[in-house]
Design an enzyme around this catalytic site. Structure first.
Site, PDB file in Angstrom:
ATOM      1  N   GLU A 152      14.823 -62.122  12.326  1.00 34.05           N
ATOM      2  CA  GLU A 152      15.381 -63.326  12.958  1.00 34.05           C
ATOM      3  C   GLU A 152      14.443 -64.526  12.795  1.00 34.05           C
ATOM      4  O   GLU A 152      14.903 -65.647  12.550  1.00 34.05           O
ATOM      5  CB  GLU A 152      15.683 -63.026  14.428  1.00 34.05           C
ATOM      6  CG  GLU A 152      16.826 -62.021  14.563  1.00 34.05           C
ATOM      7  CD  GLU A 152      17.061 -61.528  15.974  1.00 34.05           C
ATOM      8  OE1 GLU A 152      16.328 -61.935  16.902  1.00 34.05           O
ATOM      9  OE2 GLU A 152      18.007 -60.737  16.151  1.00 34.05           O
ATOM     10  N   PHE A 166      33.556 -57.899  19.422  1.00 34.84           N
ATOM     11  CA  PHE A 166      33.270 -59.289  19.798  1.00 34.84           C
ATOM     12  C   PHE A 166      32.641 -60.103  18.662  1.00 34.84           C
ATOM     13  O   PHE A 166      32.298 -61.261  18.854  1.00 34.84           O
ATOM     14  CB  PHE A 166      32.370 -59.334  21.041  1.00 34.84           C
ATOM     15  CG  PHE A 166      31.078 -58.562  20.916  1.00 34.84           C
ATOM     16  CD1 PHE A 166      29.976 -59.096  20.254  1.00 34.84           C
ATOM     17  CD2 PHE A 166      30.951 -57.299  21.487  1.00 34.84           C
ATOM     18  CE1 PHE A 166      28.793 -58.391  20.138  1.00 34.84           C
ATOM     19  CE2 PHE A 166      29.752 -56.582  21.378  1.00 34.84           C
ATOM     20  CZ  PHE A 166      28.677 -57.133  20.702  1.00 34.84           C
ATOM     21  N   LYS A 176      21.582 -70.988  23.358  1.00 31.96           N
ATOM     22  CA  LYS A 176      22.920 -70.943  22.767  1.00 31.96           C
ATOM     23  C   LYS A 176      23.720 -72.214  23.078  1.00 31.96           C
ATOM     24  O   LYS A 176      23.370 -72.977  23.989  1.00 31.96           O
ATOM     25  CB  LYS A 176      23.649 -69.690  23.266  1.00 31.96           C
ATOM     26  CG  LYS A 176      23.028 -68.374  22.785  1.00 31.96           C
ATOM     27  CD  LYS A 176      23.871 -67.172  23.222  1.00 31.96           C
ATOM     28  CE  LYS A 176      23.303 -65.864  22.696  1.00 31.96           C
ATOM     29  NZ  LYS A 176      24.186 -64.706  23.057  1.00 31.96           N
ATOM     30  N   ARG A 221      12.857 -60.472  26.887  1.00 28.26           N
ATOM     31  CA  ARG A 221      14.092 -59.790  27.303  1.00 28.26           C
ATOM     32  C   ARG A 221      14.184 -59.744  28.834  1.00 28.26           C
ATOM     33  O   ARG A 221      15.256 -59.906  29.410  1.00 28.26           O
ATOM     34  CB  ARG A 221      14.148 -58.366  26.734  1.00 28.26           C
ATOM     35  CG  ARG A 221      14.228 -58.288  25.217  1.00 28.26           C
ATOM     36  CD  ARG A 221      15.526 -58.762  24.636  1.00 28.26           C
ATOM     37  NE  ARG A 221      16.693 -58.128  25.206  1.00 28.26           N
ATOM     38  CZ  ARG A 221      17.923 -58.200  24.660  1.00 28.26           C
ATOM     39  NH1 ARG A 221      18.112 -58.859  23.519  1.00 28.26           N
ATOM     40  NH2 ARG A 221      18.951 -57.636  25.236  1.00 28.26           N
ATOM     41  N   ASN A 237      26.430 -66.485  27.238  1.00 29.39           N
ATOM     42  CA  ASN A 237      25.339 -66.052  28.106  1.00 29.39           C
ATOM     43  C   ASN A 237      24.005 -66.753  27.835  1.00 29.39           C
ATOM     44  O   ASN A 237      22.937 -66.194  28.075  1.00 29.39           O
ATOM     45  CB  ASN A 237      25.210 -64.528  28.063  1.00 29.39           C
ATOM     46  CG  ASN A 237      24.891 -64.017  26.679  1.00 29.39           C
ATOM     47  OD1 ASN A 237      24.733 -64.797  25.746  1.00 29.39           O
ATOM     48  ND2 ASN A 237      24.784 -62.712  26.542  1.00 29.39           N
ATOM     49  N   ARG A 286      19.563 -65.855  32.356  1.00 34.09           N
ATOM     50  CA  ARG A 286      21.022 -65.629  32.328  1.00 34.09           C
ATOM     51  C   ARG A 286      21.637 -65.697  33.723  1.00 34.09           C
ATOM     52  O   ARG A 286      22.765 -66.172  33.879  1.00 34.09           O
ATOM     53  CB  ARG A 286      21.320 -64.299  31.632  1.00 34.09           C
ATOM     54  CG  ARG A 286      21.240 -64.456  30.102  1.00 34.09           C
ATOM     55  CD  ARG A 286      21.289 -63.140  29.392  1.00 34.09           C
ATOM     56  NE  ARG A 286      21.562 -63.301  27.967  1.00 34.09           N
ATOM     57  CZ  ARG A 286      21.370 -62.348  27.070  1.00 34.09           C
ATOM     58  NH1 ARG A 286      20.913 -61.161  27.436  1.00 34.09           N
ATOM     59  NH2 ARG A 286      21.643 -62.564  25.800  1.00 34.09           N
ATOM     60  N   HIS A 292      19.691 -66.064  23.398  1.00 34.47           N
ATOM     61  CA  HIS A 292      19.477 -64.887  22.543  1.00 34.47           C
ATOM     62  C   HIS A 292      17.998 -64.569  22.524  1.00 34.47           C
ATOM     63  O   HIS A 292      17.173 -65.478  22.513  1.00 34.47           O
ATOM     64  CB  HIS A 292      19.932 -65.175  21.095  1.00 34.47           C
ATOM     65  CG  HIS A 292      19.456 -64.124  20.129  1.00 34.47           C
ATOM     66  ND1 HIS A 292      20.151 -62.957  19.921  1.00 34.47           N
ATOM     67  CD2 HIS A 292      18.326 -64.033  19.384  1.00 34.47           C
ATOM     68  CE1 HIS A 292      19.461 -62.205  19.065  1.00 34.47           C
ATOM     69  NE2 HIS A 292      18.358 -62.835  18.716  1.00 34.47           N
ATOM     70  N   TYR A 321      24.085 -62.289  12.841  1.00 36.00           N
ATOM     71  CA  TYR A 321      24.542 -61.207  13.722  1.00 36.00           C
ATOM     72  C   TYR A 321      25.150 -60.042  12.939  1.00 36.00           C
ATOM     73  O   TYR A 321      25.979 -59.299  13.482  1.00 36.00           O
ATOM     74  CB  TYR A 321      25.559 -61.739  14.731  1.00 36.00           C
ATOM     75  CG  TYR A 321      24.945 -62.394  15.953  1.00 36.00           C
ATOM     76  CD1 TYR A 321      24.210 -61.643  16.891  1.00 36.00           C
ATOM     77  CD2 TYR A 321      25.104 -63.753  16.208  1.00 36.00           C
ATOM     78  CE1 TYR A 321      23.670 -62.237  18.026  1.00 36.00           C
ATOM     79  CE2 TYR A 321      24.564 -64.358  17.341  1.00 36.00           C
ATOM     80  CZ  TYR A 321      23.845 -63.586  18.250  1.00 36.00           C
ATOM     81  OH  TYR A 321      23.308 -64.156  19.380  1.00 36.00           O
ATOM     82  N   THR A 342      22.525 -58.782  29.491  1.00 39.43           N
ATOM     83  CA  THR A 342      23.524 -59.439  28.648  1.00 39.43           C
ATOM     84  C   THR A 342      24.670 -59.999  29.495  1.00 39.43           C
ATOM     85  O   THR A 342      25.142 -61.113  29.272  1.00 39.43           O
ATOM     86  CB  THR A 342      24.087 -58.421  27.627  1.00 39.43           C
ATOM     87  OG1 THR A 342      22.986 -57.812  26.954  1.00 39.43           O
ATOM     88  CG2 THR A 342      24.995 -59.101  26.618  1.00 39.43           C
TER      89      THR A 342
HETATM   90  N1  UDP Z   1      28.619 -60.157  23.478  1.00 35.63           N
HETATM   91  C1  UDP Z   1      29.966 -60.341  23.782  1.00 35.63           C
HETATM   92  N2  UDP Z   1      30.643 -59.321  24.388  1.00 35.63           N
HETATM   93  C2  UDP Z   1      30.062 -58.121  24.673  1.00 35.63           C
HETATM   94  C3  UDP Z   1      28.715 -57.940  24.350  1.00 35.63           C
HETATM   95  C4  UDP Z   1      28.014 -58.981  23.756  1.00 35.63           C
HETATM   96  O1  UDP Z   1      30.521 -61.405  23.523  1.00 35.63           O
HETATM   97  O2  UDP Z   1      30.739 -57.229  25.215  1.00 35.63           O
HETATM   98  C5  UDP Z   1      27.871 -61.262  22.837  1.00 35.63           C
HETATM   99  C6  UDP Z   1      26.884 -61.925  23.795  1.00 35.63           C
HETATM  100  O3  UDP Z   1      26.824 -63.314  23.491  1.00 35.63           O
HETATM  101  C7  UDP Z   1      25.596 -61.196  23.438  1.00 35.63           C
HETATM  102  C8  UDP Z   1      25.745 -61.045  21.917  1.00 35.63           C
HETATM  103  O4  UDP Z   1      27.131 -60.745  21.746  1.00 35.63           O
HETATM  104  O5  UDP Z   1      24.457 -61.933  23.818  1.00 35.63           O
HETATM  105  C9  UDP Z   1      24.904 -59.961  21.281  1.00 35.63           C
HETATM  106  O6  UDP Z   1      25.132 -58.755  21.985  1.00 35.63           O
HETATM  107  P1  UDP Z   1      23.904 -57.807  22.366  1.00 35.63           P
HETATM  108  O7  UDP Z   1      24.487 -56.502  22.820  1.00 35.63           O
HETATM  109  O8  UDP Z   1      22.917 -57.766  21.255  1.00 35.63           O
HETATM  110  O9  UDP Z   1      23.294 -58.517  23.664  1.00 35.63           O
HETATM  111  P2  UDP Z   1      21.899 -59.295  23.857  1.00 35.63           P
HETATM  112  O10 UDP Z   1      20.875 -58.650  22.970  1.00 35.63           O
HETATM  113  O11 UDP Z   1      22.157 -60.748  23.491  1.00 35.63           O
HETATM  114  O12 UDP Z   1      21.580 -59.151  25.318  1.00 35.63           O
HETATM  115 MG    MG Z   2      20.938 -58.267  20.951  1.00 31.66          MG
END
Ligand code: UDP
Ligand code: MG
Length: 140
Positions: free
Chosen positions: A128, A59, A11, A87, A114, A104, A117, A51, A93
């Site tokens: 994707e 968010f 990112k 993952r 974070n 992370r 992705h 997204y 996250t």
């Molecule tokens: N995100 C955020 N606030 C939140 C949760 C997620 O800004 O409370 C952002 C963060 O950059 C995250 C992305 O949205 O990586 C996608 O969220 P997801 O729940 O899919 O998390 P990921 O799969 O990236 O762990």
């Molecule tokens: Mg996700």
């Protein structure tokens, strides 16, 4: 388990912090084969399409603003159990909840900025990968 493909993005925050090399090194040392890779910037509307599953989340606006704020590095990766293993390597996250040794934990600033992705399932990985790469761009 047969070979599986997944999709990842380094990112804009991680690119700005100079983490590209470290993160790619971790992919390779953890056994991921890089099938394709490119550095690019995406527009806000491209980030919104990517997204779209999060369109209803509070968010969504700031996330898509962030993802279009600077260069990113998109990669197609392959290994056995690639989706779950990526993952795990990424960590939670929210970096405050991420395990030691995860990307992370090392590079994320907070739950939004974070660093990385990663696809979360086979269907999202397919979507994707095809969003960022054409078939001819993937290594044989
Ligand atoms: N995100 C955020 N606030 C939140 C949760 C997620 O800004 O409370 C952002 C963060 O950059 C995250 C992305 O949205 O990586 C996608 O969220 P997801 O729940 O899919 O998390 P990921 O799969 O990236 O762990
Ligand atoms: Mg996700």
């Amino acid at each position: 388990m047969t070979l599986q493909r997944t999709f990842t993005i380094i990112k804009p925050d991680a690119v700005k912090r100079g983490a590209i090399g470290d993160i790619i090194e971790q992919f390779e040392s953890q056994g991921f084969r890089i099938l394709a890779m490119k550095m690019l910037e995406i527009s806000k509307s491209q980030a919104e399409q990517f997204y779209a599953v999060h369109a209803a989340r509070p968010f969504y606006g700031s996330l898509t603003e962030f993802m279009s704020s600077g260069p990113i590095v998109a990669l197609a990766l392959e290994k056995e159990n690639a989706i779950a293993d990526l993952r795990k390597l990424m960590g939670a996250t929210d970096p405050a909840k991420a395990e030691e040794g995860t990307i992370r934990k090392k590079w994320a600033t907070n739950i939004e900025f974070n660093a990385i992705h990663g696809s979360d399932a086979e269907d999202t990985a397919r979507f994707e990968l095809s969003f960022f790469f054409a078939g001819y761009e993937l290594a044989k």
